[in-house]
Write an enzyme that holds these catalytic residues in place. Structure first.
Site, PDB file in Angstrom:
ATOM      1  N   ASP A  69       0.849  -1.199   0.000  1.00 19.38           N
ATOM      2  CA  ASP A  69       0.000   0.000   0.000  1.00 19.38           C
ATOM      3  C   ASP A  69       0.881   1.244   0.000  1.00 19.38           C
ATOM      4  OD1 ASP A  69      -1.929  -1.833   0.244  1.00 19.38           O
ATOM      5  OD2 ASP A  69      -2.596  -1.256   2.267  1.00 19.38           O
ATOM      6  N   GLU A 122       3.886   1.641  -1.256  1.00 19.30           N
ATOM      7  CA  GLU A 122       4.457   1.924  -2.582  1.00 19.30           C
ATOM      8  C   GLU A 122       3.386   2.491  -3.521  1.00 19.30           C
ATOM      9  OE1 GLU A 122       7.970  -1.420  -2.918  1.00 19.30           O
ATOM     10  OE2 GLU A 122       5.892  -2.091  -2.844  1.00 19.30           O
ATOM     11  N   TYR A 123       2.184   1.913  -3.437  1.00 18.53           N
ATOM     12  CA  TYR A 123       1.086   2.429  -4.270  1.00 18.53           C
ATOM     13  C   TYR A 123       0.837   3.904  -3.935  1.00 18.53           C
ATOM     14  CZ  TYR A 123      -3.495   3.264  -6.215  1.00 18.53           C
ATOM     15  OH  TYR A 123      -4.530   3.816  -6.920  1.00 18.53           O
ATOM     16  N   ASP A 124       0.761   4.200  -2.622  1.00 19.35           N
ATOM     17  CA  ASP A 124       0.478   5.579  -2.194  1.00 19.35           C
ATOM     18  C   ASP A 124       1.549   6.538  -2.704  1.00 19.35           C
ATOM     19  OD1 ASP A 124      -1.759   4.762  -0.948  1.00 19.35           O
ATOM     20  OD2 ASP A 124      -0.909   4.736   1.077  1.00 19.35           O
ATOM     21  N   SER A 134     -36.303  -7.110 -14.743  1.00 16.28           N
ATOM     22  CA  SER A 134     -35.872  -8.038 -13.693  1.00 16.28           C
ATOM     23  C   SER A 134     -36.081  -9.456 -14.226  1.00 16.28           C
ATOM     24  CB  SER A 134     -36.652  -7.805 -12.416  1.00 16.28           C
ATOM     25  OG  SER A 134     -38.008  -8.042 -12.660  1.00 16.28           O
ATOM     26  N   GLU A 155     -24.409 -18.725 -12.919  1.00 17.95           N
ATOM     27  CA  GLU A 155     -23.531 -17.794 -12.186  1.00 17.95           C
ATOM     28  C   GLU A 155     -24.247 -17.285 -10.939  1.00 17.95           C
ATOM     29  OE1 GLU A 155     -23.526 -15.324 -15.694  1.00 17.95           O
ATOM     30  OE2 GLU A 155     -24.318 -13.627 -14.567  1.00 17.95           O
ATOM     31  N   LYS A 191     -26.173 -15.117  -8.187  1.00 18.87           N
ATOM     32  CA  LYS A 191     -27.085 -13.974  -8.198  1.00 18.87           C
ATOM     33  C   LYS A 191     -26.623 -13.076  -7.060  1.00 18.87           C
ATOM     34  CE  LYS A 191     -31.979 -12.759  -8.233  1.00 18.87           C
ATOM     35  NZ  LYS A 191     -31.803 -11.577  -7.455  1.00 18.87           N
ATOM     36  N   ASP A 205     -26.229 -10.327  -4.370  1.00 12.68           N
ATOM     37  CA  ASP A 205     -27.271  -9.665  -3.584  1.00 12.68           C
ATOM     38  C   ASP A 205     -26.829  -8.248  -3.239  1.00 12.68           C
ATOM     39  OD1 ASP A 205     -29.614  -9.381  -2.298  1.00 12.68           O
ATOM     40  OD2 ASP A 205     -29.116 -10.615  -0.563  1.00 12.68           O
ATOM     41  N   ARG A 250     -30.937   1.411 -10.939  1.00 13.52           N
ATOM     42  CA  ARG A 250     -31.991   0.796 -11.732  1.00 13.52           C
ATOM     43  C   ARG A 250     -33.222   1.704 -11.819  1.00 13.52           C
ATOM     44  NH1 ARG A 250     -36.446  -2.427 -11.208  1.00 13.52           N
ATOM     45  NH2 ARG A 250     -36.646  -3.991 -12.830  1.00 13.52           N
ATOM     46  N   GLU A 258     -23.839  -5.328 -10.565  1.00 13.35           N
ATOM     47  CA  GLU A 258     -24.321  -5.224  -9.199  1.00 13.35           C
ATOM     48  C   GLU A 258     -23.229  -4.609  -8.328  1.00 13.35           C
ATOM     49  OE1 GLU A 258     -27.271  -6.632  -9.454  1.00 13.35           O
ATOM     50  OE2 GLU A 258     -27.989  -6.813  -7.401  1.00 13.35           O
ATOM     51  N   TYR A 305     -22.061  -8.104 -15.258  1.00 12.12           N
ATOM     52  CA  TYR A 305     -22.405  -9.421 -15.789  1.00 12.12           C
ATOM     53  C   TYR A 305     -23.228  -9.415 -17.071  1.00 12.12           C
ATOM     54  CZ  TYR A 305     -26.222  -8.090 -12.639  1.00 12.12           C
ATOM     55  OH  TYR A 305     -27.189  -7.397 -11.981  1.00 12.12           O
ATOM     56  N   LYS A 335     -28.575 -18.574 -17.569  1.00  8.76           N
ATOM     57  CA  LYS A 335     -28.791 -17.838 -18.821  1.00  8.76           C
ATOM     58  C   LYS A 335     -28.535 -18.758 -20.013  1.00  8.76           C
ATOM     59  CE  LYS A 335     -27.265 -13.561 -16.658  1.00  8.76           C
ATOM     60  NZ  LYS A 335     -26.161 -12.647 -16.374  1.00  8.76           N
ATOM     61  N   LYS A 367     -33.747 -18.861  -6.682  1.00 16.34           N
ATOM     62  CA  LYS A 367     -33.549 -18.243  -5.360  1.00 16.34           C
ATOM     63  C   LYS A 367     -33.228 -19.308  -4.319  1.00 16.34           C
ATOM     64  CE  LYS A 367     -35.397 -14.328  -4.647  1.00 16.34           C
ATOM     65  NZ  LYS A 367     -34.853 -12.995  -4.428  1.00 16.34           N
ATOM     66  N   CYS A 382     -35.379   3.898  35.099  1.00 12.91           N
ATOM     67  CA  CYS A 382     -34.525   2.734  34.849  1.00 12.91           C
ATOM     68  C   CYS A 382     -35.174   1.480  35.433  1.00 12.91           C
ATOM     69  CB  CYS A 382     -33.151   2.965  35.477  1.00 12.91           C
ATOM     70  SG  CYS A 382     -32.106   1.499  35.397  1.00 12.91           S
ATOM     71  N   CYS A 421     -32.428   0.378  38.515  1.00 10.04           N
ATOM     72  CA  CYS A 421     -32.194   1.179  39.729  1.00 10.04           C
ATOM     73  C   CYS A 421     -33.329   2.155  40.011  1.00 10.04           C
ATOM     74  CB  CYS A 421     -30.855   1.906  39.652  1.00 10.04           C
ATOM     75  SG  CYS A 421     -30.858   3.274  38.480  1.00 10.04           S
ATOM     76  N   CYS A 459     -29.892   5.615  31.466  1.00  5.28           N
ATOM     77  CA  CYS A 459     -29.869   5.736  32.915  1.00  5.28           C
ATOM     78  C   CYS A 459     -28.507   6.358  33.211  1.00  5.28           C
ATOM     79  CB  CYS A 459     -29.966   4.338  33.539  1.00  5.28           C
ATOM     80  SG  CYS A 459     -29.517   4.328  35.270  1.00  5.28           S
ATOM     81  N   CYS A 461     -25.504   2.437  38.899  1.00  7.57           N
ATOM     82  CA  CYS A 461     -26.633   1.524  38.659  1.00  7.57           C
ATOM     83  C   CYS A 461     -26.053   0.115  38.498  1.00  7.57           C
ATOM     84  CB  CYS A 461     -27.358   1.959  37.390  1.00  7.57           C
ATOM     85  SG  CYS A 461     -28.508   0.739  36.749  1.00  7.57           S
TER      86      CYS A 461
HETATM   87  S1  IVH Z   1     -28.848 -10.727 -15.381  1.00  6.24           S
HETATM   88  C1  IVH Z   1     -31.581  -8.951 -18.563  1.00  6.24           C
HETATM   89  N1  IVH Z   1     -27.128 -11.732 -13.696  1.00  6.24           N
HETATM   90  O1  IVH Z   1     -30.971  -9.836 -10.026  1.00  6.24           O
HETATM   91  C2  IVH Z   1     -30.719  -9.661 -17.602  1.00  6.24           C
HETATM   92  N2  IVH Z   1     -28.847 -10.318 -12.834  1.00  6.24           N
HETATM   93  O2  IVH Z   1     -34.304  -9.905 -10.771  1.00  6.24           O
HETATM   94  C3  IVH Z   1     -30.219  -8.784 -16.540  1.00  6.24           C
HETATM   95  N3  IVH Z   1     -28.678  -9.911 -10.422  1.00  6.24           N
HETATM   96  O3  IVH Z   1     -32.188  -7.046 -11.743  1.00  6.24           O
HETATM   97  C4  IVH Z   1     -29.978  -9.441 -15.250  1.00  6.24           C
HETATM   98  N4  IVH Z   1     -26.876 -11.142 -10.088  1.00  6.24           N
HETATM   99  O4  IVH Z   1     -30.050  -6.774 -10.350  1.00  6.24           O
HETATM  100  C5  IVH Z   1     -28.227 -10.957 -13.842  1.00  6.24           C
HETATM  101  N5  IVH Z   1     -25.499 -12.649 -12.324  1.00  6.24           N
HETATM  102  C6  IVH Z   1     -26.570 -11.882 -12.480  1.00  6.24           C
HETATM  103  C7  IVH Z   1     -27.181 -11.215 -11.391  1.00  6.24           C
HETATM  104  C8  IVH Z   1     -28.327 -10.442 -11.606  1.00  6.24           C
HETATM  105  C9  IVH Z   1     -27.795 -10.342  -9.509  1.00  6.24           C
HETATM  106  C10 IVH Z   1     -29.824  -9.060 -10.083  1.00  6.24           C
HETATM  107  C11 IVH Z   1     -30.065  -7.964 -11.075  1.00  6.24           C
HETATM  108  C12 IVH Z   1     -31.467  -8.216 -11.587  1.00  6.24           C
HETATM  109  C13 IVH Z   1     -32.048  -9.103 -10.544  1.00  6.24           C
HETATM  110  C14 IVH Z   1     -33.030 -10.093 -11.138  1.00  6.24           C
END
Ligand code: IVH
Length: 695
Positions: free
Chosen positions: A53, A55-57, A102, A133, A135, A137, A156, A194, A246, A317, A341, A435, A438, A453, A458
């Protein structure tokens, strides 16, 4: 993105640039920027830094110096352009180039079989190639690059229009500010992804909120989404957000290209990765047929807790982009992708009653008893509801149906109440005026959400302070435990913290549950605690707002604990992450006569108040770097790390070519796998490590 030859060349450039920091000529500017971009990529995308870090700085400061001298040299993709944009007035609304749809959700294999059958019927294919892949969060974002430069980043929003949060996106170091899309003939591109806060940053962030007396957030998703809406880029930068990209949703360009635009989703993830983005290329798998998808999901779910970030499922996908286009979309979702999910870490329960607990700082915390419910593998039957403001914000009433979440190893939190399900017999939650222990009147200042309190004698507070003092992360007096502290206090064996060190064999002998051996063990543990490192003692004192991180910062500053007596609020505020409130609390603690008397008494009783100088020249691990992985059986992880540092070694944050020793405990995972690929790393057992330490 950088092959071995380029990596070696960039590393050589780094060494030569490092020799010229302080007076680097302008002719080195482009090389300096390239080198900085390369090291950002190694650190933030690959998680595998090649320089320190420090050296980077130094290199970064050199770039700042050159640009400050002649601001006309600044380019929008210079590494310096991530910071310093200051306050944002408002987020302008912007239209996405392609609506952000979505995904349809699925919850079991049956749903996936149905989805696959429809896709096969529509395409006329017997079997389809899919990608699987994580999902992620977090909070979804959409980025636009024009002529190789980052042009805009948006939330979004409603899917059609979002907020332009470009200055905040620039704070995410894994998002490149420029990328060679021109090699693919791409002039304008929209990419989706994301933004996340990883589990360890989230934990730290929540700890800080709690240190400051604020309720923690229920999950890292809220932390990421909230951070993107902050109007001060300096704060956003400190949140250490990460971005996974993604999906390429829109491309314009020409046919003049060196490289072909990929025809598959997996190819797109490769392309993004090659261009310097953190795409889920390594987390993604290509499989044929839905059976293979299902087994892939099962494998991944089993590893869910080992990932450094939260995922709430997997996304499947269709790999072939031409086939994606043929399948098209319904009015709501693309037909070529579906989300699977995982089991929810949320559950509904009922708020039954509320009791009020007195903490060590006198804060009154309402704790709700709820109908016991399973969340993320544990049964939750009570849950903190923090303070009055929180109760109002979440609109909580006795008898309410509530949604709770247990995210990773974070304490369960209420996500929301469901007022629409009220029957009419729910009751308001009433706060006490006195409290509950006490009986003194409670107080609340205008700038705080908690009632307190303020009777420091106490008994509830005294006991809580002692419990905190002996706890695992503080002085770690094993075999004491909460129940014994309460018992000894009620028996009058001690009345304050120094009293712990005045306990005698005679007092303990014959107590229920205390045989000769356990008396000896307890007294030995008390004796050992006297030499705990200074940061543990500082944390153990339970100074308001001073959690483990701040305690470490303070311990680094002083040699002797009493040095803090001489620190002004201003001097305290100069320390990392110490704001006005924290500084005020530390200052008051060390100006308080009773507190100083207590510290003097502890010192007289033999508690070590000073820091043993960590000399980097005397230890036998001098300059060596270490990392621990898996479960250690002989030492606690924190003790092992302390011993490395005490002997002149250094702990690294991750596996990289700079690591000298990886100490492997039981059930070691990905760190071990990664280390095996780097020949320079010595992989050793806990036993080997112990042998390296001085006896
Ligand atoms: S693909 C048109 N890939 O999950 C395709 N979505 O309800 C676009 N999300 O709105 C989405 N990981 O915010 C895709 N590997 C992933 C994801 C991903 C999380 C979210 C994204 C999307 C929601 C799906």
């Amino acid at each position: 993105m950088f092959d071995q030859k380029q990596t070696i060349a960039l590393q050589e450039q780094t060494s030569s640039l490092l020799k010229h920091t302080g007076n680097m000529p302008v002719s080195n500017l482009e090389s300096l920027r390239n080198v900085l971009r390369f090291h950002e990529y190694r650190y933030y995308v690959l998680n595998d830094p090649l320089i320190s870090d420090f050296e980077y700085d130094n290199l970064y400061k050199e770039l700042e110096r050159i640009e400050k001298k002649d601001p006309s040299l600044i380019t929008t993709d210079s590494p310096t352009q991530r910071v310093g944009l200051g306050l944002i007035k408002d987020f302008p609304k912007v239209q996405h180039l392609v609506p952000m749809l979505s995904l349809e959700n699925s919850y079991n294999a049956e749903d996936l079989y149905d989805w696959d059958r429809k896709a096969r019927e529509l395409s006329g294919l017997a079997e389809i190639e899919y990608t699987v892949e994580p999902k992620f969060d977090g909070a979804s974002i959409s980025l636009i690059y024009e002529n190789d430069l980052f042009a805009r980043g948006a939330t979004r929003g409603d899917g059609e229009t979002g907020d332009d949060i470009s200055p905040n996106i620039r704070q995410i170091k894994s998002v490149p500010l420029s990328a060679h899309f021109n090699e693919y003939g791409i002039e304008q591109v929209e990419i989706r992804g994301e933004v996340l806060m990883n589990k360890s940053n989230f934990k730290q962030y929540n700890e800080r909120l709690m240190e400051e007396g604020q309720p923690p957030l229920a999950n890292p998703r809220n932390a990421a989404a909230g951070s993107l809406r902050i109007k001060d880029t300096a704060i956003v930068s400190k949140r250490n957000l990460e971005g996974f990209l993604y999906h390429v949703s829109y491309i314009t360009g020409s046919n003049k290209r060196k490289k072909e635009i990929p025809l598959t989703h997996s190819g797109m993830l490769d392309m993004l990765w090659e261009l310097g983005f953190r795409s889920p290329k390594k987390e993604m798998q290509v499989v044929t047929g839905i059976e293979a998808v299902i087994s892939c999901i099962q494998n991944f779910e089993a590893r869910r807790d080992d990932l450094p970030y939260e995922i709430d499922g997997m996304v499947i996908k269709v790999n072939d982009i031409a086939l994606q286009e043929r399948l098209g979309m319904t009015s709501h979702h693309p037909r070529w992708a579906i989300a699977f999910k995982f089991k929810a870490r949320q559950a509904t329960s009922k708020l039954l009653s509320v009791s009020f607990q007195v903490g060590r700082t006198g804060a009154i915390t309402p704790v709700a008893k709820i109908e016991p419910v399973q969340v993320g593998g544990v049964t939750v039957s009570s849950i903190s509801i923090h303070n009055e403001e929180y109760i109002r914000e979440k609109d909580l009433m006795l008898g309410d149906v509530i949604l709770i979440e247990r995210s990773g190893d974070v304490i369960p939190q209420i996500v929301k109440s469901m007022p629409e399900l009220r029957k009419g017999d729910e009751q308001l939650i009433r706060f006490p005026t006195n409290c509950p222990v006490c009986g003194d009147a409670l107080f609340k200042t205008a700038d705080e959400a908690v009632w307190r309190c303020i009777n420091i004698n106490c008994s509830a507070q005294v006991v809580e302070r002692i419990i905190h003092f002996v706890s695992k992360d503080a002085m770690d007096i094993r075999s004491f435990g909460e129940a014994n502290v309460r018992k000894f206090y009620n028996l009058g064996l001690f009345k304050d913290i120094p009293g712990i060190y005045e306990l005698t064999i005679q007092q303990l002998q014959g107590l229920d549950g205390f045989g000769e051996k356990s008396v000896q063990n307890l007294l030995q543990a008390i004796e050992t605690s006297k030499t705990q490192p200074l940061h543990r003692l500082i944390y153990a004192l339970g100074i308001r707002y001073v959690g483990e991180t701040t305690a470490k910062t303070l311990a680094q500053q002083v040699i002797n604990l009493f040095d803090l007596k001489g620190y002004s609020k201003e001097k305290l505020q100069q320390m990392d992450d110490v704001g006005i409130k924290v500084a005020g609390s530390i200052y008051e603690f060390f100006q308080n006569h009773d507190n100083l008397l207590m510290l003097e008494k502890l010192e007289t009783l033999g508690v070590k108040m000073y820091k043993e100088e960590l000399s980097v020249t005397v230890g036998n691990l001098n300059g060596q770097t270490f990392l621990f992985t898996g479960t250690l059986t002989r030492l606690k992880r924190s003790d092992a790390e302390e011993r490395v540092e005490r002997n002149g070694g250094k702990i690294l944050g991750g596996v990289s070519s700079k690591l000298n020793y990886l100490v492997v405990g039981e059930d070691a995972g990905s760190k071990l796998e990664k280390a095996k690929k780097i020949p320079a790393i010595n992989i050793i057992t806990e036993e080997d490590f112990l042998k390296m330490l001085p006896t």
